[in-house]
Design an enzyme around this catalytic site. Structure first.
Site, PDB file in Angstrom:
ATOM      1  CE  LYS A  76      -3.557  11.338  13.236  1.00 39.21           C
ATOM      2  NZ  LYS A  76      -2.181  11.757  13.570  1.00 39.21           N
ATOM      3  CB  SER A 171      -0.079  10.657  10.447  1.00 43.25           C
ATOM      4  OG  SER A 171      -0.167  10.994  11.814  1.00 43.25           O
ATOM      5  CB  SER A 195       1.512  13.600  13.034  1.00 46.43           C
ATOM      6  OG  SER A 195       2.219  12.522  12.494  1.00 46.43           O
TER       7      SER A 195
END
Lengths: 527, 557
Positions: A76, A171, A195
């Site tokens: 990420k 996210s 997330s």
């Protein structure tokens, strides 16, 4: 080959069925084919190929570093990667190239993992859709799956509905999409309120949030320091355990990690669940929960019961205060954490140089999106001297009550809690953006966020496809630092439910149709 | 400017200079309308000094001033409080900056064990209660030399609380009376230093140096128990000596290792305290005392003129000798304190609470640190008084100069001269020479053993004390010569030939029959005149006591 699990492809590498370079190239080509998913912000092709070549040399000498050697992974874009741009999907950090690796990234690389690229997210991980980043939204690979498209064709909607692609959740949506679309075998996400688990559930993969303190946060650009945990996204529970074995353990650079050094571990295969006690928190049965998810949840409970486990209803009485409590604590820490982005040492700097203050103001206005700025303002409000006791201190107390709820339940003999991960399956983007980020985050984190308050390990495991042909995940929550026990139960469950593999053959074979879809999507967006 | 501030200054005014040059004490405060207990020796000393404004000389209004201090001492440590960067005073700009110090996103603080130990040791030396659990907080403000936008400090639960600092002021005739005062210490907290900003007004830009950013500080908060600049400066000086004795801070004010903010207010005794102002960044003890006294007088004048005191932050303009409001500190700052989430509570142990099998690298034992406490300045002074019988004010003077005590002790070791004699030589003649030339003790060309040799010559009556002073001056000029060499080169030995001396005495008496007559009539001063005359003839090489003996013998014969 790309559809295999990490463990399977690791075995294939060992047996020489495929070389690390071949594997890397296959993944790179698929990443390019699926570029329209917008899963990656940066593709680190050169670095990846170099790492794959080195891995290949090791395999040839018979000195492979272990299960992760030569395995393509994605990270990420809020983990610092040395020499590779790290943006947090924000204008503020566009062009920022960290000079160091996050500990978790370093540990993956030390094990020979091959870094394919940096994945997309909501700006600074603030969101639950992976729709609010400066590089645009991530598209859920299931939007293009055979399972989903066949179901849609049965319905009387027109062909144009293809433009109605689905969100990944967030996210860590880029990481979830990357694993789900077979472009890598494991990805790192971050999990502050759900997330990692939320997009894992929407993308039909395993999303694991380890206990707070088990995995180093050094190099993870923070959202809420006291709740952030690096998350692991994989295709099966065993793979998550393999990655955890590499990441877990004390890091001298993160004072909040446990003192024990990490050690690799294998999950045993549970054959008997009769000694298990599964708790079903009654507060998680909310009216907003879709009937389909609800029925999968109760089926799962029945499954455990039928196999001899004790399944009991439990109460986590302070659950309903979790969202508002999280809002206060999260925004306060955000206000503090974001203070460093002033354009002086790194990141975006505006052209205004009238005064230092004017420069700060313009830099931060240009660098942050509305969501980030909104949270900064709110957080600063809560931290004001006259508000601190009424908001921050109270929220901390409520947080303690929420954490104690879990302690009480686990002390009463419950081993693992079983809950939904999300209210429903993934929704179309156009549907999702009807509500603002704050509303969405509040709704979508409802089952996942209390876990972060308490620092507990939790994992979302895909259960089955909904009527629409979309994945639904369920969440297991374990005792603090009993991550291995939690994953063992999750593995047993995974084996029972036999979640179907995503069918992206059409997409992988024939990209032309996909590009048409993309065009349509962008047209509809401009309306 | 920096060097004299350091050495002479501070409390030099109170102690060291008292012995050397008491004239320098009169430079200050003449115009101010209040008196301070520590300062004026002539008269009565009040416990709570009363300050008198000009108008109130007739006794209508009395003012009392209240002074509290916040002192920041840089911890003597090889690395910073939360990062591995080195700490050096004069390194090239931005050469000692870790990723954490530059606040790169994702970096985390890791507490430096040495800094914690220094805080505990300082707390113990200042009679504090050491909190076995303390917490870190973030204090937020935007400033260019604060890269993270917040400072990590200990606002809620500091590492040490409720201590005290005893300091002494000399009063009475010739400042011979020593009064010990005590200021309470509210707390000692660990916190990060900021970087430095350099404002280039010409090009209207600010240059930032982060070498200092993240260096460990001890913030020592002194309760408002002081009442004038002198007291504050003396308390700071004592703290400085303690920190230096402990080795927890070099506490060099010129290098910014010790910085002082003063909170000042005035009120009428018996009435509530007045509105206070804060005077920031006082970087020398001289300015500290001057700034405080100026600010006290300014507040009195304002109030006397019917004005109000604003709760504001001021700085001291040392060129103008006055305090001025700080423009960038206008308006109330809300620091939005918040717990530092990346640092768990700091837990300390004592031998009783030490967990069994704990890794000594992971725990700090307060009792072990207590055992390692060195001798504190007050103990050293007490020992000097006991051991050598010297005066209290001399014990202060010996400790006041860096290296002076060690010099003194080395002289004592090598000489048979009386400690009082040594004290007088070291404090008056030796230190006087250093001051004149603006030198530190370790820069002196005269070593302890050379001075010891000189004092031995004096003690054995090889030379007179006037000759000894001559030798000392010569030693300063001609490096490498021993006192004996100088004595023989210059023929400064006392006359050992008693017959020759008797002849000189005889000649002098014959030459001055009137003086001899006076003496015979019983004028006691007459013999001194004769002694002087004999010394003059012998070029100071004769011992006055021997001359006196011979003269008396010849007179009575």
């Amino acid at each position: 080959m790309l559809g295999r699990t990490l463990q399977e492809v690791s075995a294939a590498l060992k047996q020489g069925q495929i070389t690390p370079v071949e594997l890397c190239q296959k993944c790179l080509s698929l990443i390019k084919k699926t570029k329209f998913l917008n899963a990656y912000i940066t593709i680190s092709e050169e670095v990846a190929l170099k790492q794959a070549e080195e891995s290949e040399k090791r395999y040839k000498k018979g000195h492979s570093l272990g299960a992760l050697d030569g395995i393509p992974v994605a990270v990420k874009d809020n983990f610092s990667t040395s020499g590779i741009e790290t943006t947090c999907a924000s204008n503020m950090l566009k062009g920022y190239v960290p000079p160091y690796n996050a500990t978790v990234v370093q540990r993956l690389l030390d094990q020979g993992a091959v870094l394919m690229g940096k994945t997309n997210l909501d700006e600074f991980a603030m969101g639950s859709g992976s729709t609010d980043g400066v590089f645009g939204p991530v598209k859920n690979p299931w939007s293009y799956s055979k399972q989903y498209r066949e179901k849609r064709k049965q319905k009387p909607h027109g062909e144009n509905e293809d433009s109605n692609w689905l969100i990944t959740g967030g996210s860590s949506g880029g990481s979830a999409a990357a694993v789900s679309a077979f472009t890598c075998f494991a990805a790192l996400g971050s999990d502050t309120g759900g997330s990692t688990r939320n997009p894992a559930a929407h993308c039909g993969i395993v999303g694991f949030k380890p206990s707070y303190g088990l995995v180093s946060r050094h190099g993870l650009i923070p959202l809420v320091n006291s709740m952030d945990v690096p998350g692991i996204l994989t295709r099966c529970v065993d793979d998550a355990a393999t990655v955890l074995g590499v990441l877990a353990g004390h890091d001298p650079k993160d004072s909040t990690t446990i003192q024990d050094p990490g050690k690799p571990f294998m999950l045993s295969s549970l054959t008997d669940v009769s000694k298990l006690c599964i708790g079903i928190p009654k507060e998680y049965l909310v009216p907003e929960l879709s009937s389909e998810v609800r029925s999968f949840w109760s089926k799962a409970a029945n499954l455990f019961e039928s196999e001899g486990a004790k399944v009991i209803e439990v109460s986590l009485p302070h659950t309903s205060y979790s969202i508002v409590c999280y809002h206060v604590l999260c925004t306060s820490e955000v206000a503090s954490n974001m203070a460093r982005f002033d354009g002086l040492e790194y990141g975006h700097r505006c052209d205004i140089d009238v005064s230092t203050e004017a420069m700060y103001a313009a830099t931060r206005r240009e660098g942050f999106n509305d969501v980030v700025r909104g949270r900064i303002l709110t957080g600063n409000f809560f931290l004001l001297k006259e508000n601190y006791a009424n908001y921050f201190i109270k929220a901390q107390k409520v947080r303690r009550l929420i954490a104690n709820d879990f302690v009480n339940v686990f002390n009463s003999g419950v081993d693992v809690l079983l809950t939904p991960t999300t209210l429903s399956e993934a929704v179309p983007y156009l549907e999702f953006i009807k509500e603002d980020n704050r509303t969405r985050s509040a709704q979508d984190d409802i089952f996942t966020q209390a876990v972060n308050m308490a620092g507990l390990p939790a994992v979302s495991v895909p259960v089955a496809l909904s009527n629409q042909g979309l994945p639904v995940g369920l969440q297991f929550i374990g005792r603090a630092f009993c991550d291995q026990q939690l994953l063992t139960v999750a593995k047993w469950f995974e084996k029972q439910v036999q979640f179907p593999v995503i069918q992206l053959q059409e997409l992988m074979d024939d990209c032309s149709s996909v590009f048409e879809i993309e065009k349509l999507a962008s047209v509809s967006l401009k309306q | 400017m920096a060097a004299p501030m350091l050495r002479g200054c501070c409390l030099g005014r109170c102690w060291a200079l008292a012995c050397i040059d008491s004239g320098s004490r009169h430079g200050r405060g003449a115009a101010t309308g209040f008196t301070c207990s520590g300062k004026r020796g002539q008269s009565f000393v009040a416990q709570q000094p009363l300050l008198t404004a000009q108008k109130s000389r007739k006794g209508e209004h009395k003012w009392a001033a209240v002074v509290g201090l916040e002192i920041h001492a840089q911890i003597a440590s090889n690395s910073k409080l939360f990062s591995g960067s080195q700490v050096h005073f004069a390194a090239p700009p931005n050469s000692l900056v870790s990723f954490f110090d530059a606040s790169l996103p994702g970096t985390l603080p890791v507490l430096n064990r040495r800094c914690v130990e220094a805080a505990v040791m300082t707390g113990l030396a200042l009679n504090c209660h050491i909190n076995k659990k303390s917490l870190f907080d973030r204090k937020h403000y935007f400033y260019a030399d604060l890269p993270a936008g917040y400072q990590i400090t200990q606002q809620r639960l500091p590492i040490a609380v409720n201590g005290s600092l005893a300091y002494s002021v000399c009063v009475g005739k010739k400042w011979r009376q020593v009064i010990t005062k005590t200021v309470r210490i509210k707390q000692i907290q660990l916190e990060q230093d900021s970087g430095k900003s350099l404002h280039d007004e010409l090009r209207s830009q600010t240059l930032i140096n982060l070498n200092r950013a993240g260096v460990g500080l001890l913030e020592v908060v002194l309760e408002p128990d002081m009442s004038c600049g002198e007291e504050a400066a003396t308390a700071v000086r004592e703290l400085q000596l303690i920190l230096q004795a402990l080795g927890t801070s070099q506490a060099n004010m010129a290098e910014g290792q010790l910085r002082v903010d003063a909170n000042i207010s005035v009120h009428h005794p018996g009435e509530p305290l007045g509105v206070r102002t804060e005077v920031k960044n006082l970087n020398s003890a001289r300015f500290l005392a001057r700034a405080i006294d100026y600010e006290i007088q300014r507040q009195i004048n304002e109030l006397e003129n019917g004005c109000e005191i604003l709760n504001e932050t001021r700085s001291f303009d040392y060129k103008l000798g006055c305090t001025v409001p700080m423009r960038d500190k206008e308006g109330k700052q809300d620091y939005r304190f918040m717990p530092e989430p990346n640092l768990p509570p700091l837990l300390l142990y004592d031998t009783a609470s030490l967990p069994a099998g704990a890794d000594p690298q992971q725990v700090i034992n307060i009792d072990r640190i207590r055992e390692q406490l060195p001798e504190l300045p007050s103990e050293t002074r007490e020992k000097l008084i006991q051991q050598y019988g010297i005066l209290p004010e001399h014990s202060f003077a010996l400790l006041n100069e860096v290296g002076l005590l060690e010099f003194f002790q080395n002289v004592i070791k090598e000489t048979r001269a009386e400690p009082k004699k040594v004290t007088s030589w070291v404090l008056n003649i030796f230190l006087g020479f250093l001051k004149q030339r603006n030198l530190a003790v370790n820069e002196s060309p005269v070593t302890p053993s050379v001075l010891a040799e000189l004092l031995n010559l004096l003690d054995r009556k090889v030379i007179s004390s006037a000759a000894a002073k001559q030798v000392f001056e010569e030693l300063w000029r001609s490096k490498g010569k021993t006192p004996s060499q100088i004595v023989s080169e210059r023929k400064l030995e006392l006359m050992q030939d008693e017959e020759a001396l008797e002849r000189v005495c005889h000649t002098v008496m014959e030459g001055h029959p009137q003086v001899v007559m006076d003496m015979k009539r019983g004028n006691p001063r007459a013999i001194n005149k004769l002694i002087g005359l004999v010394r003059k003839v012998t070029h100071n090489r004769a011992d006055p006591t021997v001359i006196k003996e011979i003269l008396e013998k010849q007179l009575s014969s």
